[in-house]
Design a protein around this motif. Structure first.
Motif, PDB file in Angstrom:
ATOM      1  N   GLU A   1       0.913  -1.123  -0.031  1.00  0.00           N
ATOM      2  CA  GLU A   1      -0.047   0.026   0.230  1.00  0.00           C
ATOM      3  C   GLU A   1       0.839   1.216   0.051  1.00  0.00           C
ATOM      4  OE1 GLU A   1      -2.502  -0.240   3.147  1.00  0.00           O
ATOM      5  OE2 GLU A   1      -3.812  -2.158   2.607  1.00  0.00           O
ATOM      6  N   SER A   2       2.063   1.106   0.718  1.00  0.00           N
ATOM      7  CA  SER A   2       2.790   2.288   0.693  1.00  0.00           C
ATOM      8  C   SER A   2       4.059   2.357  -0.239  1.00  0.00           C
ATOM      9  CB  SER A   2       3.593   2.424   1.942  1.00  0.00           C
ATOM     10  OG  SER A   2       4.068   1.366   2.786  1.00  0.00           O
ATOM     11  N   ASN A   3       4.482   1.192  -0.679  1.00  0.00           N
ATOM     12  CA  ASN A   3       5.777   0.935  -1.364  1.00  0.00           C
ATOM     13  C   ASN A   3       5.517  -0.615  -2.084  1.00  0.00           C
ATOM     14  OD1 ASN A   3       8.367   0.291  -2.624  1.00  0.00           O
ATOM     15  ND2 ASN A   3       9.188   1.834  -1.268  1.00  0.00           N
ATOM     16  N   GLU A   4       5.039  -0.154  -3.403  1.00  0.00           N
ATOM     17  CA  GLU A   4       4.953  -1.439  -4.317  1.00  0.00           C
ATOM     18  C   GLU A   4       6.048  -2.458  -4.306  1.00  0.00           C
ATOM     19  OE1 GLU A   4       2.674  -3.942  -6.435  1.00  0.00           O
ATOM     20  OE2 GLU A   4       1.868  -2.165  -5.441  1.00  0.00           O
ATOM     21  N   GLN A   5       7.335  -1.815  -4.449  1.00  0.00           N
ATOM     22  CA  GLN A   5       8.612  -2.412  -4.624  1.00  0.00           C
ATOM     23  C   GLN A   5       8.885  -3.008  -3.342  1.00  0.00           C
ATOM     24  OE1 GLN A   5      12.083  -0.113  -5.232  1.00  0.00           O
ATOM     25  NE2 GLN A   5      12.769  -1.132  -7.026  1.00  0.00           N
ATOM     26  N   LEU A   6       8.835  -2.582  -2.386  1.00  0.00           N
ATOM     27  CA  LEU A   6       8.999  -3.330  -1.006  1.00  0.00           C
ATOM     28  C   LEU A   6       8.115  -4.516  -0.693  1.00  0.00           C
ATOM     29  CD1 LEU A   6      10.382  -3.441   1.976  1.00  0.00           C
ATOM     30  CD2 LEU A   6       8.776  -1.539   2.506  1.00  0.00           C
ATOM     31  N   GLY A   7       6.679  -4.098  -1.071  1.00  0.00           N
ATOM     32  CA  GLY A   7       5.746  -5.287  -0.936  1.00  0.00           C
ATOM     33  C   GLY A   7       6.139  -6.636  -1.724  1.00  0.00           C
ATOM     34  N   ALA A   8       6.547  -6.217  -3.095  1.00  0.00           N
ATOM     35  CA  ALA A   8       6.980  -7.400  -3.943  1.00  0.00           C
ATOM     36  C   ALA A   8       8.088  -7.960  -3.484  1.00  0.00           C
ATOM     37  CB  ALA A   8       7.298  -6.379  -5.414  1.00  0.00           C
ATOM     38  N   ILE A   9       9.121  -7.577  -2.813  1.00  0.00           N
ATOM     39  CA  ILE A   9      10.397  -8.001  -2.470  1.00  0.00           C
ATOM     40  C   ILE A   9      10.018  -8.867  -1.270  1.00  0.00           C
ATOM     41  CG2 ILE A   9      12.392  -7.715  -0.825  1.00  0.00           C
ATOM     42  CD1 ILE A   9      12.953  -7.328  -3.898  1.00  0.00           C
ATOM     43  N   LEU A  10       9.097  -8.413  -0.304  1.00  0.00           N
ATOM     44  CA  LEU A  10       8.765  -9.198   1.116  1.00  0.00           C
ATOM     45  C   LEU A  10       7.942 -10.508   0.228  1.00  0.00           C
ATOM     46  CD1 LEU A  10       7.521  -6.352   3.175  1.00  0.00           C
ATOM     47  CD2 LEU A  10       9.509  -7.869   3.504  1.00  0.00           C
ATOM     48  N   GLU A  11       7.166 -10.413  -0.687  1.00  0.00           N
ATOM     49  CA  GLU A  11       6.476 -11.519  -0.857  1.00  0.00           C
ATOM     50  C   GLU A  11       7.141 -12.484  -1.523  1.00  0.00           C
ATOM     51  OE1 GLU A  11       2.331 -12.194  -4.060  1.00  0.00           O
ATOM     52  OE2 GLU A  11       3.400 -10.449  -4.077  1.00  0.00           O
ATOM     53  N   ALA A  12       7.995 -12.100  -2.606  1.00  0.00           N
ATOM     54  CA  ALA A  12       8.780 -12.954  -3.004  1.00  0.00           C
ATOM     55  C   ALA A  12      10.011 -13.606  -2.015  1.00  0.00           C
ATOM     56  CB  ALA A  12      10.024 -12.309  -4.498  1.00  0.00           C
ATOM     57  N   SER A  13      10.292 -12.970  -1.246  1.00  0.00           N
ATOM     58  CA  SER A  13      11.225 -13.464  -0.150  1.00  0.00           C
ATOM     59  C   SER A  13      10.426 -14.560   0.653  1.00  0.00           C
ATOM     60  CB  SER A  13      11.821 -12.440   0.980  1.00  0.00           C
ATOM     61  OG  SER A  13      12.691 -11.506   0.073  1.00  0.00           O
ATOM     62  N   GLY A  14       9.129 -14.296   1.181  1.00  0.00           N
ATOM     63  CA  GLY A  14       8.214 -15.169   1.738  1.00  0.00           C
ATOM     64  C   GLY A  14       7.950 -16.422   0.934  1.00  0.00           C
ATOM     65  N   ASN A  15       7.755 -16.342  -0.255  1.00  0.00           N
ATOM     66  CA  ASN A  15       7.352 -17.585  -0.819  1.00  0.00           C
ATOM     67  C   ASN A  15       8.782 -18.335  -1.013  1.00  0.00           C
ATOM     68  OD1 ASN A  15       4.568 -17.019  -1.680  1.00  0.00           O
ATOM     69  ND2 ASN A  15       5.279 -15.506  -3.149  1.00  0.00           N
ATOM     70  N   ALA A  16      10.004 -17.733  -1.213  1.00  0.00           N
ATOM     71  CA  ALA A  16      11.159 -18.367  -1.091  1.00  0.00           C
ATOM     72  C   ALA A  16      11.454 -19.072   0.103  1.00  0.00           C
ATOM     73  CB  ALA A  16      12.551 -17.470  -1.531  1.00  0.00           C
ATOM     74  N   GLN A  17      11.164 -18.527   1.379  1.00  0.00           N
ATOM     75  CA  GLN A  17      11.241 -19.026   2.566  1.00  0.00           C
ATOM     76  C   GLN A  17      10.399 -20.372   2.618  1.00  0.00           C
ATOM     77  OE1 GLN A  17      14.019 -18.125   4.060  1.00  0.00           O
ATOM     78  NE2 GLN A  17      14.022 -16.443   2.384  1.00  0.00           N
ATOM     79  N   ILE A  18       9.161 -20.229   2.234  1.00  0.00           N
ATOM     80  CA  ILE A  18       8.025 -21.316   2.119  1.00  0.00           C
ATOM     81  C   ILE A  18       8.620 -22.573   1.615  1.00  0.00           C
ATOM     82  CG2 ILE A  18       5.790 -22.186   1.629  1.00  0.00           C
ATOM     83  CD1 ILE A  18       5.849 -20.270   4.050  1.00  0.00           C
ATOM     84  N   GLU A  19       9.266 -22.276   0.353  1.00  0.00           N
ATOM     85  CA  GLU A  19       9.753 -23.409  -0.435  1.00  0.00           C
ATOM     86  C   GLU A  19      10.859 -24.193  -0.019  1.00  0.00           C
ATOM     87  OE1 GLU A  19       8.208 -24.700  -3.151  1.00  0.00           O
ATOM     88  OE2 GLU A  19       6.493 -23.341  -2.963  1.00  0.00           O
ATOM     89  N   ILE A  20      11.886 -23.396   0.808  1.00  0.00           N
ATOM     90  CA  ILE A  20      12.668 -23.791   1.506  1.00  0.00           C
ATOM     91  C   ILE A  20      12.438 -24.754   2.627  1.00  0.00           C
ATOM     92  CG2 ILE A  20      14.944 -23.132   2.478  1.00  0.00           C
ATOM     93  CD1 ILE A  20      15.372 -20.812   1.039  1.00  0.00           C
TER      94      ILE A  20
ATOM     95  N   LEU B   1      14.241  -4.811  -8.171  1.00  0.00           N
ATOM     96  CA  LEU B   1      14.993  -3.526  -8.013  1.00  0.00           C
ATOM     97  C   LEU B   1      15.465  -2.569  -9.369  1.00  0.00           C
ATOM     98  CD1 LEU B   1      17.094  -4.547  -4.826  1.00  0.00           C
ATOM     99  CD2 LEU B   1      14.950  -3.098  -4.822  1.00  0.00           C
ATOM    100  N   GLY B   2      15.736  -3.370 -10.249  1.00  0.00           N
ATOM    101  CA  GLY B   2      16.549  -2.808 -11.317  1.00  0.00           C
ATOM    102  C   GLY B   2      17.783  -2.684 -11.418  1.00  0.00           C
ATOM    103  N   SER B   3      18.402  -2.406 -12.361  1.00  0.00           N
ATOM    104  CA  SER B   3      20.104  -2.326 -12.335  1.00  0.00           C
ATOM    105  C   SER B   3      20.506  -1.247 -11.609  1.00  0.00           C
ATOM    106  CB  SER B   3      20.437  -2.074 -13.745  1.00  0.00           C
ATOM    107  OG  SER B   3      19.948  -0.865 -14.397  1.00  0.00           O
ATOM    108  N   ASN B   4      19.657  -0.065 -11.156  1.00  0.00           N
ATOM    109  CA  ASN B   4      19.931   1.143 -10.516  1.00  0.00           C
ATOM    110  C   ASN B   4      19.460   1.274  -9.132  1.00  0.00           C
ATOM    111  OD1 ASN B   4      21.722   2.167 -12.496  1.00  0.00           O
ATOM    112  ND2 ASN B   4      19.752   3.045 -13.455  1.00  0.00           N
ATOM    113  N   GLY B   5      18.882  -0.075  -8.799  1.00  0.00           N
ATOM    114  CA  GLY B   5      18.017  -0.072  -7.935  1.00  0.00           C
ATOM    115  C   GLY B   5      18.777   0.193  -6.467  1.00  0.00           C
ATOM    116  N   SER B   6      19.983  -0.170  -6.453  1.00  0.00           N
ATOM    117  CA  SER B   6      20.765  -0.352  -5.080  1.00  0.00           C
ATOM    118  C   SER B   6      21.523   1.194  -4.765  1.00  0.00           C
ATOM    119  CB  SER B   6      21.759  -1.131  -5.304  1.00  0.00           C
ATOM    120  OG  SER B   6      22.921  -1.152  -6.293  1.00  0.00           O
TER     121      SER B   6
END
Length: 315
Positions: free
Chosen positions: A141-160, A288-293
Motif C-alpha cells: 500500500e505504501s511501497n509497491e517495490q518493497l511489498g513485492a520483495i517481501l512477497e518474493a522473499s516469503g514465498n522463497a522461505q516457504i519453498e525452502i 529493484l532494477g539495475s540502478n535500484g541499489s
C-alpha cells in the motif's frame, strides 16, 4: 509347608513357608556376596566372565551410548523447540494408555483450537516465510517495490521450508526410527539378560563361598551339587548373552545405510535451498532494477556504519 490363617480375611491364601525362607536366604546371600565384593573384604572369589563376552559387552555399551547421543541430537535437529520435544516425549510415554482410554469414540478429545496454548509445530523458515507474506500486503500500500520483495522473499522461505521438511522427515525415517527401535528393544533386552547373568554369578560365588565353610561330608556333597547346578545356569545364561551380543554386529550395516541416506537427503536439501535462494536473488535484482541499489545510503568501508550526513542529506 503352607501356612493358612483360618477365620481371617486371608483364609484362602496359602503361604509356602519353605519357599519364602529359601527366597529370603538367596537374597541375603546375594547381598552379602555383593557387599563383600564391593568392600573387598577378605579373599572374595568372583567368577570372571568369558573374555570374549566381556569385550563384546563393553563395545555394545559404547555403541549404546553413542546411538543415544546421536538420537538426542537428531531429535534436536528435527525439532529445535525443547518444549515441543518434551511434549512429544511425554505423549509418546502415555501413548499406550491414551490409546486404550480413547478406544471409545466418546472419550476422544481433540484440542483443535489449541486452547491449551501448545507451541506451534512450525520450522523457523516456515514461520519467517509466513511473517514476510503477511507483511507484504501492508507494505504494498505504501511501497509497491518493497511489498513485492517481501512477497518474493516469503514465498522463497516457504519453498525452502518444504525442502527442509522432506530432509527432516528423511532423518526421522532413516536414522531416528531404526536407532530408537534398537535402543528400546535389542539394547534393553541385552541389559536385562546381563543383569540376570550378574545375579546368577552372585548366586554361584555365594555358593562357592558357602562350600568352603562346610565341614561335614554330607553337607559338602550337597553344596557341591548346588555349585554345579549354579555353574550350569551361569554358563547357559552367559551363552545366551553372547548370542545376543553377536547379533548386534548386524546393526552396523543398518547404521551405515542410515548415515548414507541421511547424507544424501542433506545434500538434496542444500541443493534445493541454494536453488530457491538463487531464484530469489535473481527476482530481487529484477524488481529493484539495475540502478535500484544506488539510492541506498553508502556505508563506510572501515566501520560498516552509514554516515550521518548521508542519512540527513537533502537533494
Amino acid at each position: 509347608m503352607s501356612l493358612r490363617l483360618p477365620g481371617s480375611p486371608m483364609e484362602g491364601l496359602g503361604i509356602d513357608v519353605k519357599k519364602f525362607a529359601s527366597d529370603a536366604s538367596t537374597l541375603f546371600s546375594r547381598a552379602k556376596q555383593y557387599t563383600e565384593e564391593q568392600l573387598q573384604l577378605g579373599q572374595v572369589e568372583k567368577t570372571p566372565l568369558d573374555p570374549d563376552v566381556d569385550v563384546m559387552f563393553r563395545r555394545f555399551q559404547v555403541m549404546q551410548v553413542n546411538l543415544s547421543k546421536i538420537c538426542d541430537s537428531m531429535n534436536a535437529l528435527v525439532q529445535p523447540n525443547p518444549n515441543l520435544r518434551m511434549e512429544k516425549l511425554v505423549l509418546s510415554k502415555l501413548g499406550s494408555i491414551n490409546q486404550k482410554w480413547a478406544s471409545c469414540e466418546s472419550n476422544k478429545v481433540i484440542d483443535s483450537g489449541n486452547s491449551l496454548g501448545r507451541p506451534q509445530d512450525l520450522s523457523g523458515l516456515e514461520s519467517l516465510g509466513s511473517s514476510l507474506l503477511c507483511s507484504s500486503a501492508g507494505a504494498k500500500e505504501s511501497n509497491e517495490q518493497l511489498g513485492a520483495i517481501l512477497e518474493a522473499s516469503g514465498n522463497a522461505q516457504i519453498e525452502i521450508s518444504k525442502a527442509e521438511k522432506i530432509y527432516l522427515d528423511k532423518a526421522k525415517e532413516c536414522v531416528i526410527g531404526p536407532f530408537k527401535t534398537f535402543l528400546e528393544n535389542d539394547a534393553k533386552t541385552i541389559f536385562k539378560e546381563k543383569g540376570i547373568l550378574e545375579t546368577k554369578r552372585l548366586d554361584l560365588d555365594a555358593a562357592k563361598a558357602k562350600l568352603k565353610k562346610v565341614k561335614t561330608l554330607e553337607g559338602r556333597d550337597q553344596q557341591e551339587k548346588e555349585v554345579r547346578n549354579l555353574q550350569t545356569d551361569f554358563e547357559r545364561q552367559q551363552e545366551l548373552l553372547k548370542l545376543l551380543l553377536e547379533g548386534t554386529s548386524s546393526h552396523h550395516s543398518t547404521q551405515l545405510r542410515a548415515y548414507q541416506e541421511f547424507i544424501d537427503a542433506q545434500v538434496d536439501y542444500f541443493a534445493a535451498a541454494a536453488s530457491h535462494a538463487k531464484s530469489l536473488q535473481a527476482n530481487a535484482q529484477a524488481l529493484l532494477g539495475s540502478n535500484g541499489s544506488n539510492g541506498f545510503p553508502r556505508r563506510d568501508s572501515q566501520t560498516k556504519a552509514v554516515p550521518v550526513s548521508d542519512i540527513i542529506k537533502t537533494d
